[in-house]
Design an enzyme around this catalytic site. Structure first.
Site, PDB file in Angstrom:
ATOM      1  N   CYS A 246       0.781  -0.962   0.017  1.00  0.00           N
ATOM      2  CA  CYS A 246      -0.015   0.015  -0.097  1.00  0.00           C
ATOM      3  C   CYS A 246       0.863   1.065   0.041  1.00  0.00           C
ATOM      4  CB  CYS A 246      -1.064   0.101   1.435  1.00  0.00           C
ATOM      5  SG  CYS A 246      -2.479   1.116   1.048  1.00  0.00           S
TER       6      CYS A 246
ATOM      7  N   HIS B 250      -3.642  -5.459   0.391  1.00  0.00           N
ATOM      8  CA  HIS B 250      -2.928  -5.727   1.710  1.00  0.00           C
ATOM      9  C   HIS B 250      -2.719  -7.289   1.771  1.00  0.00           C
ATOM     10  CE1 HIS B 250      -2.433  -1.853   3.871  1.00  0.00           C
ATOM     11  NE2 HIS B 250      -3.495  -1.345   3.035  1.00  0.00           N
TER      12      HIS B 250
ATOM     13  N   GLU C  23      -1.201  -8.837   3.765  1.00  0.00           N
ATOM     14  CA  GLU C  23      -1.283  -9.446   5.182  1.00  0.00           C
ATOM     15  C   GLU C  23      -2.523  -9.407   5.950  1.00  0.00           C
ATOM     16  OE1 GLU C  23      -1.810  -5.152   5.588  1.00  0.00           O
ATOM     17  OE2 GLU C  23      -0.932  -6.306   4.273  1.00  0.00           O
TER      18      GLU C  23
END
Length: 226
Positions: A95, A192, A194
């Site tokens: 990001c 994202h 994660e």
């Protein structure tokens, strides 16, 4: 750190790095996380996390819709990038981290997506989900096919590409969702991963755990010899 676990230096916003650390651990790595840390080149690679907007003057623009910057974090993460880049260590951007990599290599940003596009990529709370298309022959295409669903939480995007970078995935609206410089071991994602892997895996997007595993393997293969 030439043997044993892969250690990654992680830079992000204070109190907001738990998901990144969990993903690194899930992939078998050891995170060393901090807000505005000094470069630690004992680490095998660098992860630049998501967060707020960069100072627009860093890429030669007046403010055209950017949120107030954290100049200390901008300075610290640009220094981190330069140190790891100069040492030839792998770098992963997520990001804001993808945007910082682009700026560090001479590119610029779209400071505020047009309203119709912004509504598809940012929400007051939580992630949105949208489809991206991958460049044939690239890592994302090999892993997930020509198009796939990812999460989204951003109002800015990469504009003019920095030196050496190429786009490896695009949003439906045509702006970059992933960039890479394979020869310099740089990979970066606007989405994202994660929040789409391991304990945070979700049924409406790809399983992004493979991206962390692959990055750790790149770090392992490029670890300096003792």
């Amino acid at each position: 750190m030439t043997a044993g676990p892969v250690y990654l230096q992680i830079s992000g916003a204070a109190g907001r790095m738990d998901n990144y650390c969990a993903a690194v651990r899930g992939a078998g790595g050891e995170p060393l996380a901090g807000c505005c840390p000094a470069p630690d080149l004992r680490c095998d690679g660098l992860v630049l996390c998501g967060g707020g907007d960069m100072e627009s003057t860093l890429y030669g623009q007046e403010n055209r819709g950017s949120q107030p910057p954290d100049r200390e974090r901008d300075r610290a993460e640009l220094a981190l990038f330069r140190a790891f880049y100069g040492a030839g260590r792998p770098i992963l951007g997520i990001c804001r981290g993808m945007q910082l990599i682009n700026v560090a290599l001479g590119g610029d940003l779209i400071q505020d997506l047009p309203p119709a596009q912004r509504a598809l990529h940012t929400a007051p709370e939580g992630d949105l989900v949208h489809t991206v298309r991958a460049r044939p022959g690239g890592l994302l295409h090999d892993l997930y096919g020509p198009s796939f669903s990812v999460n989204s939480a951003h109002h800015q995007a990469v504009g003019q590409l920095g030196e050496g970078l190429r786009v490896t995935a695009w949003s439906a609206e045509g702006f970059p969702e992933a960039i890479a410089w394979d020869e310099r071991h740089i990979m970066a994602f606007q989405f994202h991963p994660e929040r789409m892997s391991f304990a945070n895996r979700r049924p409406d997007t790809i399983d992004a755990g493979a991206l962390f595993r692959i990055f750790l393997e790149v770090c392992r293969q490029n670890r300096p010899e003792a």
